[in-house]
Design a protein around this motif. Structure first.
Motif, mmCIF file in Angstrom:
data_model
loop_
_atom_site.group_PDB
_atom_site.id
_atom_site.type_symbol
_atom_site.label_atom_id
_atom_site.label_comp_id
_atom_site.label_asym_id
_atom_site.label_seq_id
_atom_site.Cartn_x
_atom_site.Cartn_y
_atom_site.Cartn_z
ATOM 1 N N ARG A 1 0.815 -1.217 0.000
ATOM 2 C CA ARG A 1 0.000 0.000 0.000
ATOM 3 C C ARG A 1 0.848 1.267 0.000
ATOM 4 O O ARG A 1 0.532 2.245 -0.704
ATOM 5 N N ALA A 2 1.916 1.304 0.789
ATOM 6 C CA ALA A 2 2.752 2.509 0.836
ATOM 7 C C ALA A 2 3.385 2.791 -0.522
ATOM 8 O O ALA A 2 3.490 3.950 -0.934
ATOM 9 N N GLY B 1 1.193 7.061 -6.676
ATOM 10 C CA GLY B 1 0.142 8.035 -6.959
ATOM 11 C C GLY B 1 0.604 9.456 -6.717
ATOM 12 O O GLY B 1 0.377 10.350 -7.545
ATOM 13 N N GLU B 2 1.284 9.680 -5.598
ATOM 14 C CA GLU B 2 1.752 11.024 -5.269
ATOM 15 C C GLU B 2 2.794 11.527 -6.259
ATOM 16 O O GLU B 2 2.907 12.737 -6.486
ATOM 17 N N THR C 1 0.689 4.203 -2.842
ATOM 18 C CA THR C 1 0.425 5.601 -2.487
ATOM 19 C C THR C 1 1.533 6.512 -3.014
ATOM 20 O O THR C 1 1.260 7.594 -3.562
ATOM 21 N N ALA C 2 2.779 6.072 -2.875
ATOM 22 C CA ALA C 2 3.908 6.868 -3.370
ATOM 23 C C ALA C 2 3.871 7.009 -4.883
ATOM 24 O O ALA C 2 4.175 8.085 -5.427
ATOM 25 N N GLU D 1 -8.215 -4.529 -2.613
ATOM 26 C CA GLU D 1 -7.333 -3.376 -2.404
ATOM 27 C C GLU D 1 -7.562 -2.272 -3.435
ATOM 28 O O GLU D 1 -7.353 -1.094 -3.138
ATOM 29 N N ASP E 1 -9.596 0.296 -6.062
ATOM 30 C CA ASP E 1 -10.770 1.152 -5.893
ATOM 31 C C ASP E 1 -11.882 0.811 -6.876
ATOM 32 O O ASP E 1 -13.038 1.178 -6.649
ATOM 33 N N THR F 1 4.377 -5.169 -6.540
ATOM 34 C CA THR F 1 4.010 -3.804 -6.916
ATOM 35 C C THR F 1 3.936 -3.671 -8.431
ATOM 36 O O THR F 1 3.048 -2.993 -8.966
ATOM 37 N N LEU G 1 -5.318 9.248 -7.177
ATOM 38 C CA LEU G 1 -6.169 8.920 -6.039
ATOM 39 C C LEU G 1 -7.094 7.738 -6.319
ATOM 40 O O LEU G 1 -8.050 7.507 -5.566
#
Length: 249
Positions: free
Chosen positions: A30-31, A37-38, A34-35, A150, A152, A74, A104
């Protein structure tokens, strides 16, 4: 920031440090997602006017290859996401495309039905869709879904709601009532990729969740074949036989 610079930063700061734990414990990265995406990498292939990178298959393949070398789980998640985004960019709403573009929203594929004999060519159209007015009822069970529980949203295939040939494709939100993951992991993806079965028992959707016109999804499925064939991931099967899209025609 150029995408290669962003990728290098995410690899060193998030993907590589967590890769061993992801593989050893089978924990969804997950981390790292998220990274990604950012850093703008989940939206790499989204339209620039929505905040995405506006890039294509070659660049997505490069990102998946480099991420997969560091962490196969990943890489598998990212590969399935980019393939799902090809559908979303073509027929998704402005709102969902914007969410993808800004990192997001994580998409994935749910295209292979969990029926039939192991090893046989799976059917993408065993799942059913029944339309009543503006509501569609989906029923079915998909196997080898990367990011099950996991992601969306899921690109889900079914028989056409009103008969005809070929599959219909739906954008199913992960929080849709009746959508669930019965057990995980239970699929062929890399350890940590949350590859498993996903069930619709049943799922009610607005008719507008249909991607492309009912029963005319062959063109989109050909597109996803091209994307997956270019983006290989260690432990995720052959390039044209990725989890969730094996031998679809």
């Amino acid at each position: 920031m150029p995408f290669r610079s962003a990728l290098s930063h995410v690899l060193s700061s998030a993907v590589e440090p967590s890769a061993e734990e992801t593989g050893a414990r089978g924990r969804f990265p997950r981390a790292s997602v998220t990274a990604l995406g950012e850093a703008g990498l989940l939206g790499l292939t989204s339209a620039t006017d929505l905040g995405g990178g506006g890039l294509g298959l070659a660049e997505a393949g490069e990102v998946v290859t480099d991420v997969s070398r560091a962490c196969p789980a990943t890489g598998a998640v990212l590969r399935s996401h980019y393939a799902a985004v090809a559908f979303i960019e073509a027929y998704g709403s402005h709102w969902i495309r914007r969410k993808v573009a800004v990192g997001l929203h994580l998409g994935t594929l749910a295209l292979t039905d969990a029926t039939g004999t192991p090893g046989a060519t799976p059917s993408p159209t065993a799942s059913t869709a029944t339309r009543t007015g503006d509501v569609v009822t989906l029923r079915g069970r998909k196997r080898d879904v990367v990011g099950a529980g996991e992601a969306d949203s899921y690109i889900w295939s079914s028989r056409p709601a009103h008969g005809g040939e070929g599959p219909a494709l739906w954008l199913v939100p992960a929080d849709a009532p009746g959508l669930f993951v019965p057990a995980r992991p239970s699929g062929d993806g890399p350890r940590g990729s949350a590859t498993s079965t996903v069930c619709a028992d049943p799922v009610l959707l607005p008719a507008g969740a249909l991607l492309e016109r009912d029963g005319e999804a062959d063109g989109l499925l050909s597109t996803v074949h091209a994307w997956l064939a270019t983006m290989s991931v260690p432990g995720a099967g052959s390039p044209t036989g990725a989890p969730g899209v094996r031998a679809l025609t």
